[in-house]
Design a protein around this motif. Structure first.
Motif, PDB file in Angstrom:
ATOM      1  N   ILE A   1       0.876  -1.258  -0.096  1.00  0.00           N
ATOM      2  CA  ILE A   1      -0.161   0.061   0.019  1.00  0.00           C
ATOM      3  C   ILE A   1       0.919   1.431  -0.057  1.00  0.00           C
ATOM      4  O   ILE A   1       0.475   2.117  -0.762  1.00  0.00           O
ATOM      5  CB  ILE A   1      -1.076  -0.125   1.088  1.00  0.00           C
ATOM      6  CG1 ILE A   1      -1.945  -1.298   1.111  1.00  0.00           C
ATOM      7  CG2 ILE A   1      -1.560   1.440   1.241  1.00  0.00           C
ATOM      8  CD1 ILE A   1      -2.794  -1.236  -0.180  1.00  0.00           C
ATOM      9  N   SER A   2       1.911   1.386   0.744  1.00  0.00           N
ATOM     10  CA  SER A   2       2.942   2.401   0.733  1.00  0.00           C
ATOM     11  C   SER A   2       3.433   2.703  -0.483  1.00  0.00           C
ATOM     12  O   SER A   2       3.399   3.743  -1.216  1.00  0.00           O
ATOM     13  CB  SER A   2       4.046   2.330   1.807  1.00  0.00           C
ATOM     14  OG  SER A   2       3.446   2.232   3.034  1.00  0.00           O
ATOM     15  N   ALA A   3       3.825   1.626  -1.126  1.00  0.00           N
ATOM     16  CA  ALA A   3       4.353   1.606  -2.423  1.00  0.00           C
ATOM     17  C   ALA A   3       3.287   2.389  -3.591  1.00  0.00           C
ATOM     18  O   ALA A   3       3.737   3.092  -4.243  1.00  0.00           O
ATOM     19  CB  ALA A   3       4.901   0.294  -2.957  1.00  0.00           C
ATOM     20  N   MET A   4       2.219   1.792  -3.396  1.00  0.00           N
ATOM     21  CA  MET A   4       1.174   2.189  -4.357  1.00  0.00           C
ATOM     22  C   MET A   4       1.040   3.780  -4.364  1.00  0.00           C
ATOM     23  O   MET A   4       0.826   4.652  -5.318  1.00  0.00           O
ATOM     24  CB  MET A   4      -0.345   1.544  -4.089  1.00  0.00           C
ATOM     25  CG  MET A   4      -0.274   0.022  -4.649  1.00  0.00           C
ATOM     26  SD  MET A   4      -1.791  -0.668  -4.264  1.00  0.00           S
ATOM     27  CE  MET A   4      -2.923   0.298  -5.274  1.00  0.00           C
TER      28      MET A   4
ATOM     29  N   CYS B   1      -3.454   7.600  -5.854  1.00  0.00           N
ATOM     30  CA  CYS B   1      -4.627   6.722  -5.854  1.00  0.00           C
ATOM     31  C   CYS B   1      -5.316   6.639  -4.520  1.00  0.00           C
ATOM     32  O   CYS B   1      -6.313   5.577  -4.664  1.00  0.00           O
ATOM     33  CB  CYS B   1      -3.956   5.340  -6.284  1.00  0.00           C
ATOM     34  SG  CYS B   1      -2.920   4.857  -4.840  1.00  0.00           S
ATOM     35  N   ALA B   2      -5.034   7.509  -3.681  1.00  0.00           N
ATOM     36  CA  ALA B   2      -5.730   7.404  -2.316  1.00  0.00           C
ATOM     37  C   ALA B   2      -6.035   8.800  -1.660  1.00  0.00           C
ATOM     38  O   ALA B   2      -5.168   9.521  -1.697  1.00  0.00           O
ATOM     39  CB  ALA B   2      -5.143   6.255  -1.588  1.00  0.00           C
ATOM     40  N   TRP B   3      -6.930   8.733  -1.025  1.00  0.00           N
ATOM     41  CA  TRP B   3      -7.193   9.929  -0.132  1.00  0.00           C
ATOM     42  C   TRP B   3      -7.693   9.646   1.353  1.00  0.00           C
ATOM     43  O   TRP B   3      -8.420   8.418   1.136  1.00  0.00           O
ATOM     44  CB  TRP B   3      -8.374  10.759  -0.895  1.00  0.00           C
ATOM     45  CG  TRP B   3      -8.093  11.182  -2.224  1.00  0.00           C
ATOM     46  CD1 TRP B   3      -7.577  12.462  -2.438  1.00  0.00           C
ATOM     47  CD2 TRP B   3      -7.926  10.468  -3.601  1.00  0.00           C
ATOM     48  NE1 TRP B   3      -7.382  12.481  -3.829  1.00  0.00           N
ATOM     49  CE2 TRP B   3      -7.439  11.374  -4.376  1.00  0.00           C
ATOM     50  CE3 TRP B   3      -8.332   9.306  -3.997  1.00  0.00           C
ATOM     51  CZ2 TRP B   3      -7.362  10.803  -5.792  1.00  0.00           C
ATOM     52  CZ3 TRP B   3      -8.463   8.732  -5.108  1.00  0.00           C
ATOM     53  CH2 TRP B   3      -7.792   9.584  -5.958  1.00  0.00           C
ATOM     54  N   VAL B   4      -7.494  10.655   2.164  1.00  0.00           N
ATOM     55  CA  VAL B   4      -8.084  10.232   3.576  1.00  0.00           C
ATOM     56  C   VAL B   4      -8.976  11.135   3.873  1.00  0.00           C
ATOM     57  O   VAL B   4      -8.743  12.533   3.562  1.00  0.00           O
ATOM     58  CB  VAL B   4      -6.720  10.174   4.649  1.00  0.00           C
ATOM     59  CG1 VAL B   4      -5.855   8.653   4.042  1.00  0.00           C
ATOM     60  CG2 VAL B   4      -5.927  11.288   4.392  1.00  0.00           C
ATOM     61  N   ALA B   5      -9.766  10.984   4.808  1.00  0.00           N
ATOM     62  CA  ALA B   5     -10.292  11.883   5.681  1.00  0.00           C
ATOM     63  C   ALA B   5     -10.063  12.107   6.755  1.00  0.00           C
ATOM     64  O   ALA B   5      -9.898  10.892   7.752  1.00  0.00           O
ATOM     65  CB  ALA B   5     -11.984  11.196   5.606  1.00  0.00           C
TER      66      ALA B   5
END
Length: 146
Positions: free
Chosen positions: A43-46, A52-56
């Motif tokens: 996941i860290s590599a992606m 490709c990712a967002w956080v709330a």
């Protein structure tokens, strides 16, 4: 609940796993995720490789996240901590993922359990054209708004 959405960073990976393993529906533990090739390293590599990712974030804590596969045109993860559900966090995360995917794709897709709460949320947000994948799973699609 006040929250902000921002791009995920590799250092958010432990928080993503914390959120992912906290959910009640579609729960998977760290070992189950690892058996699927979903590890902190992968996941860290992606996240480091492509947006490709967002956080709330609420109260200086990651309370939800979403991830996409831009090449495939798919939304493959959207999770919110159980105690933060019903606050619009999932809707905001999904909208952010959709916006990114629609930059490259006229039609996007996801897979989920047919009778899951997640499926109901996606349908409410305009996902449809349901395809039965067997085993209680479905594929939903959404077209880019005109």
């Amino acid at each position: 609940m006040a929250f902000t959405i921002r791009p995920a960073r590799p250092e958010d990976t432990p928080a993503l796993f914390d959120v992912r393993t906290s959910v009640r529906e579609n729960h998977q533990g760290v070992e189950e995720l690892a058996a699927l090739g979903i590890t902190p390293a992968s996941i860290s590599a992606m996240i480091a490789a492509v947006p490709c990712a967002w956080v709330a974030v609420a109260y200086d804590r990651v309370v939800g996240f979403t991830m996409i596969d831009m090449d495939q045109g798919t939304l493959f993860a959207a999770f919110v901590r159980p105690e933060c559900e019903g606050q619009g966090i999932g809707r905001a995360l999904i909208a952010r993922a959709e916006t990114a995917l629609f930059l490259r794709h006229a039609s996007i897709w996801l897979e989920t359990g047919r009778d899951s709460r997640a499926a109901a949320v996606y349908r409410h947000l305009g996902w449809g054209d349901e395809t039965d994948l067997g085993g209680g799973n479905i594929r939903l699609t959404k077209a880019r708004p005109a």
